[in-house]
Design a protein around this motif. Structure first.
Motif, PDB file in Angstrom:
ATOM      1  N   LEU A  64      41.357 -22.127   0.639  1.00 45.20           N
ATOM      2  CA  LEU A  64      41.797 -22.720   0.934  1.00 45.20           C
ATOM      3  C   LEU A  64      43.548 -22.685   0.667  1.00 45.20           C
ATOM      4  O   LEU A  64      44.000 -22.515  -0.420  1.00 45.20           O
ATOM      5  N   ARG A  65      44.037 -22.697   1.799  1.00 48.06           N
ATOM      6  CA  ARG A  65      45.741 -22.310   1.508  1.00 48.06           C
ATOM      7  C   ARG A  65      46.353 -23.685   1.081  1.00 48.06           C
ATOM      8  O   ARG A  65      45.739 -24.767   2.127  1.00 48.06           O
ATOM      9  N   CYS A  66      47.041 -23.690   0.255  1.00 49.40           N
ATOM     10  CA  CYS A  66      47.867 -24.818   0.099  1.00 49.40           C
ATOM     11  C   CYS A  66      48.324 -24.924   1.303  1.00 49.40           C
ATOM     12  O   CYS A  66      49.279 -25.535   1.287  1.00 49.40           O
ATOM     13  N   THR A  67      47.841 -26.285   1.561  1.00 48.50           N
ATOM     14  CA  THR A  67      49.265 -27.431   2.622  1.00 48.50           C
ATOM     15  C   THR A  67      49.784 -28.753   1.879  1.00 48.50           C
ATOM     16  O   THR A  67      49.366 -29.861   2.833  1.00 48.50           O
ATOM     17  N   CYS A 123      48.194 -19.531  -2.952  1.00 47.18           N
ATOM     18  CA  CYS A 123      46.608 -19.774  -2.618  1.00 47.18           C
ATOM     19  C   CYS A 123      45.832 -20.529  -3.737  1.00 47.18           C
ATOM     20  O   CYS A 123      45.776 -20.270  -4.667  1.00 47.18           O
ATOM     21  N   VAL A 124      45.075 -21.038  -2.765  1.00 49.02           N
ATOM     22  CA  VAL A 124      44.371 -21.545  -3.642  1.00 49.02           C
ATOM     23  C   VAL A 124      42.609 -21.684  -3.310  1.00 49.02           C
ATOM     24  O   VAL A 124      41.946 -21.511  -2.271  1.00 49.02           O
ATOM     25  N   THR A 125      41.279 -20.937  -4.733  1.00 46.76           N
ATOM     26  CA  THR A 125      40.486 -20.295  -4.092  1.00 46.76           C
ATOM     27  C   THR A 125      40.099 -21.835  -4.340  1.00 46.76           C
ATOM     28  O   THR A 125      39.848 -23.077  -5.794  1.00 46.76           O
ATOM     29  N   ILE A 126      39.005 -22.632  -3.961  1.00 49.58           N
ATOM     30  CA  ILE A 126      37.645 -23.379  -4.075  1.00 49.58           C
ATOM     31  C   ILE A 126      36.769 -21.853  -4.721  1.00 49.58           C
ATOM     32  O   ILE A 126      36.356 -22.251  -3.383  1.00 49.58           O
ATOM     33  N   TYR A 127      36.096 -22.956  -5.316  1.00 55.66           N
ATOM     34  CA  TYR A 127      34.750 -21.783  -5.606  1.00 55.66           C
ATOM     35  C   TYR A 127      33.644 -22.977  -5.395  1.00 55.66           C
ATOM     36  O   TYR A 127      33.412 -22.820  -6.042  1.00 55.66           O
ATOM     37  N   ILE A 128      32.504 -22.328  -4.878  1.00 58.76           N
ATOM     38  CA  ILE A 128      31.165 -21.827  -4.007  1.00 58.76           C
ATOM     39  C   ILE A 128      30.730 -21.110  -4.225  1.00 58.76           C
ATOM     40  O   ILE A 128      29.537 -21.409  -4.791  1.00 58.76           O
ATOM     41  N   SER A 129      31.318 -19.634  -3.660  1.00 54.45           N
ATOM     42  CA  SER A 129      29.825 -18.467  -3.611  1.00 54.45           C
ATOM     43  C   SER A 129      30.126 -17.597  -4.730  1.00 54.45           C
ATOM     44  O   SER A 129      31.234 -17.665  -5.514  1.00 54.45           O
ATOM     45  N   ASP A 130      29.483 -15.885  -4.926  1.00 54.52           N
ATOM     46  CA  ASP A 130      29.412 -15.163  -5.799  1.00 54.52           C
ATOM     47  C   ASP A 130      30.933 -14.634  -5.461  1.00 54.52           C
ATOM     48  O   ASP A 130      32.174 -14.130  -4.643  1.00 54.52           O
ATOM     49  N   ALA A 131      30.224 -13.300  -6.379  1.00 49.78           N
ATOM     50  CA  ALA A 131      31.163 -12.462  -6.318  1.00 49.78           C
ATOM     51  C   ALA A 131      32.841 -12.587  -5.957  1.00 49.78           C
ATOM     52  O   ALA A 131      33.791 -12.235  -5.295  1.00 49.78           O
ATOM     53  N   LEU A 132      33.442 -13.427  -7.460  1.00 51.22           N
ATOM     54  CA  LEU A 132      34.797 -14.483  -7.282  1.00 51.22           C
ATOM     55  C   LEU A 132      35.217 -14.114  -7.589  1.00 51.22           C
ATOM     56  O   LEU A 132      36.083 -14.327  -6.938  1.00 51.22           O
ATOM     57  N   ALA A 133      35.233 -12.726  -8.618  1.00 53.73           N
ATOM     58  CA  ALA A 133      36.442 -11.847  -9.319  1.00 53.73           C
ATOM     59  C   ALA A 133      37.159 -11.201  -7.981  1.00 53.73           C
ATOM     60  O   ALA A 133      38.589 -11.833  -7.642  1.00 53.73           O
ATOM     61  N   GLU A 134      36.472 -10.541  -7.498  1.00 54.40           N
ATOM     62  CA  GLU A 134      37.252  -9.380  -6.214  1.00 54.40           C
ATOM     63  C   GLU A 134      37.472 -10.194  -5.105  1.00 54.40           C
ATOM     64  O   GLU A 134      39.092  -9.742  -4.826  1.00 54.40           O
ATOM     65  N   ARG A 135      36.925 -11.613  -4.803  1.00 55.04           N
ATOM     66  CA  ARG A 135      38.059 -12.648  -4.209  1.00 55.04           C
ATOM     67  C   ARG A 135      39.667 -13.187  -4.350  1.00 55.04           C
ATOM     68  O   ARG A 135      40.206 -12.825  -3.600  1.00 55.04           O
ATOM     69  N   ILE A 136      39.557 -13.552  -5.643  1.00 55.45           N
ATOM     70  CA  ILE A 136      40.517 -14.040  -6.531  1.00 55.45           C
ATOM     71  C   ILE A 136      41.401 -13.351  -5.684  1.00 55.45           C
ATOM     72  O   ILE A 136      42.568 -13.228  -6.235  1.00 55.45           O
ATOM     73  N   ARG A 137      41.223 -11.878  -6.850  1.00 54.82           N
ATOM     74  CA  ARG A 137      42.380 -10.811  -6.656  1.00 54.82           C
ATOM     75  C   ARG A 137      42.386 -10.437  -4.792  1.00 54.82           C
ATOM     76  O   ARG A 137      43.608  -9.908  -4.814  1.00 54.82           O
TER      77      ARG A 137
END
Ligand code: PRX
Length: 643
Positions: free
Chosen positions: A3-6, A157-171
């Motif tokens: 989620l892009r913080c708005t 950019c704020v990450t809301i975590y529900i799915s896997d492969a998290l680190a790759e997406r955060i980066r």
């Protein structure tokens, strides 16, 4: 989900949109005007067909009228669109400013503050939580204030975590804030999400803080960077001034399911996406004020974004967030939920329908489904047997089935049976008609548009529309190469489709799932859609064949009560395919499986099946998006026994 913080927000007057010219519905009489008042005043529009033509020929006027009618603007846009599909340039409502949460919450708080905005259908049946528009606005303000106090700015950019492969997406997203829960709950099982977040964030130096909400009572170790979200939110004001966002500011990024290659972070922006989600939610599902809308998709999937959150909330609906599974605590869960929450529109995936079909009709009959008006299907082709069961058993033959075709890339539904016309014909298993403003074209291998009425080819869309993705995060070149270059001037969907004499579209599956046997092109979906009463679900792939080029390999999952020997089943399936398509399409191998490897959104991971069949186990790659990775081992063993 990303989620892009708005987030900054406040109650504001919502009638600003009106100054941009809400159109006068009374100037247009007749049936179409009654079902689509936004289109009132369009010259020469008398019915659905002329409205569709108008939306293509006068695209700017069409979308301007929709945007003026359906969105509340902070300041007016000056240009309806600035798009060039050849260069991958897509901009809508340029220069306009608005706030998505004002559109989804504030304006409804002014008119119906005590209407239930969302029903959190918790994993445990009968423990639903109802949140009114007023309450949801307050929660959103508190969270907005908390994010702001903790240094999250517009554009972060704020990450809301529900799915896997998290680190790759955060980066990839360069996020500095992550929001998660201590544990997830699904099908009666606890999932330690916080532990996964800890491990991922340890490898992401950019992350400054992790907000932790408590879904269960199980305590978790809180690190220095962690923030107890609910506790902190309770200290915040319940009023927060909304930020005025540019139409083309990022709203969210969503990584595609991973069923093909490296996940792409598809970027959606504010105004165009919201408009498209709202319009399609209203007209595809025939949503009316006061209806309870039940989309049971995973919230982290595009379907959850567009049809659990943005579309329904923009329209002031009561929307259901379904946390559980179709078979928890038993296979009647969906229909018990429909009865208890009085759901009017139910929107789910064929994979779940096929699973439930396997358990038999009694689980459906047990519950009162008279509140249902429309049944939707999404994510993959719905085979005829599942379609018929959904229609006859679930909908008692009285609810239209809307088989909706679209993608993460398209932002909202693009082809569906009944945009606006409640009496239009529906053919089982067909997505049927383009939505307004969507101009599908079929293209052959040489890139020539197929102009004859009945045709089949690569499905492209010839004109930009407001809901389409703008880019792949950090990789616009890949966006251009994937969607714009294969057929210059068109948006390429990656799917194959056929069109009937009547102009109805049927999706034949991903083009990468189309197989070529002895020079004959066959959509794997066509083979899968064969009637055999013992089969609940199947997946067909092509494998390398010395003589034919490709051969057909079928995986089938039997119904629980199936009473058939394996040789009989194989014969029956081969006969059925030979009869309905051709002998060349008949499978060479039929592997009987307990279950198929699927992503959490229910999509069969054909890539995995192909790897197993091609004996390329080293190339299995990233299995992190699989719902249950142990299914792969079963498939490997079954394959050895089959061949
Ligand atoms: O191949 C099409 C299939 O799902 C793909 C999009 O997947 P995803 O981005 O995960 O979004 C799914 C939810 C919208 C498409 O390219 N697909 C989706 N809906 C249908 C479908 N195939 C056939 N019929 C559908 N109704």
């Amino acid at each position: 989900m990303w989620l892009r913080c708005t987030s900054r927000r406040l109650l504001t007057p919502f009638n600003r949109a009106l100054k941009h010219g809400r159109l006068n519905a009374s100037s247009w009489s007749g049936k179409v005007a009654a079902v689509m008042p936004e289109a009132a005043g369009f010259q020469g529009v008398t019915d659905r067909a002329t409205l569709q033509e108008f939306s293509h020929a006068h695209s700017d006027s069409f979308w301007a009228a929709m945007a003026n009618h359906r969105l509340t603007w902070t300041s007016a846009y000056d240009t309806v669109q600035d798009c060039d599909l050849r260069r991958g340039k897509v901009k809508w409502f340029v220069g306009g400013k608005l706030n998505v949460s004002v559109n989804c919450l504030d304006r409804h708080v002014l008119t119906c503050p005590d209407r239930v905005a969302l029903i959190w259908e918790r994993d445990e049946p009968g423990a639903e939580v109802k949140v009114t528009y007023r309450e949801l606005l307050e929660m959103t303000c508190r969270l907005g204030n908390l994010l702001r106090r903790r240094g999250v700015k517009k554009g972060d950019c704020v990450t809301i975590y529900i799915s896997d492969a998290l680190a790759e997406r955060i980066r990839d997203a360069n996020s500095s804030t992550v929001i998660t829960v201590n544990q997830g709950v699904r099908g009666g099982k606890m999932i330690d999400l916080k532990k996964t977040v800890d491990a991922a964030v340890d490898t992401c130096p950019n992350v400054r803080q992790v907000f932790v909400a408590m879904r269960t009572e199980t305590p978790v170790v809180m690190k220095d960077r962690d923030v107890a979200m609910e506790e902190e939110m309770a200290h915040e004001e319940a009023v927060c001034e909304p930020a005025a966002m540019d139409s083309e500011d990022v709203l969210f990024m969503l990584y595609t399911s991973g069923s093909t290659g490296k996940p792409k972070g598809l970027v959606h922006t504010q105004a165009g996406y919201l408009l498209y989600a709202s319009l399609t939610h209203k007209y595809v599902f025939d949503y009316h004020d006061g209806d309870v809308f039940g989309c049971v998709a995973d919230i982290g999937w595009i379907t959850g974004h567009s049809y659990c959150v943005y579309g329904p909330l923009a329209n002031g609906a009561t929307t259901v967030l379904f946390e559980s599974t179709p078979i928890y605590p038993d296979p009647g869960r969906y229909w018990e939920t429909v009865q208890r929450l009085q759901i009017n529109q139910f929107y789910g995936a064929p994979t779940a329908i096929r699973l439930l079909l396997k358990y038999g009709d009694q689980w459906v009959h047990k519950y009162d489904r008279s509140s249902l008006k429309t049944l939707g299907s999404v994510g993959e082709p719905i085979n005829t047997e599942a379609w018929e069961w959904y229609h006859k058993v679930v909908g008692d033959g009285r609810c239209p089935i809307v088989d909706t075709w679209w993608q993460t890339e398209t932002g909202g539904i693009c082809i569906a049976p009944r945009p606006s016309d409640p009496d239009a014909e529906i053919v089982p298993g067909m997505a049927m008609r383009p939505f307004f403003g969507i101009k599908p074209v079929l293209v052959d291998n040489e890139g020539e548009e197929l102009t004859s009425k009945s045709a089949s080819g690569a499905l492209c869309i010839a004109q930009p529309w407001p809901g389409m993705a703008r880019t792949i995060h950090n990789n616009h070149q890949r966006f251009i190469e994937t969607y714009c270059q294969p057929f210059p001037g068109y948006f390429f969907t990656g799917d194959g489709a056929s069109r009937t004499e009547e102009g109805y579209y049927q999706i034949t599956g991903r083009l990468d799932d189309v197989i070529n046997v002895s020079g004959h092109r066959i959509g794997t979906a066509e083979i899968e859609d064969n009637h055999c009463s013992a089969v609940a679900e199947s997946a067909v792939i092509g494998y390398t064949h010395d003589i034919k080029g490709q051969g057909v390999y079928a995986f089938v999952v039997l119904k629980k009560e199936a009473d058939i020997t394996e040789p009989e089943l194989r014969q029956q399936l081969k006969d059925s395919v030979s009869k309905s398509i051709a002998k060349y399409a008949s499978p060479d191998y039929i592997q009987i499986a307990q279950r198929l490897p699927k992503t959490r959104s229910g999509k069969i991971m054909r890539r995995v099946l192909r790897n197993v069949v091609e004996r390329d186990l080293e190339g299995l790659g990233d299995l992190s998006t699989l719902d249950d990775p142990t299914a792969v081992q079963e498939i490997i063993q079954g394959h050895q026994a089959t061949t």
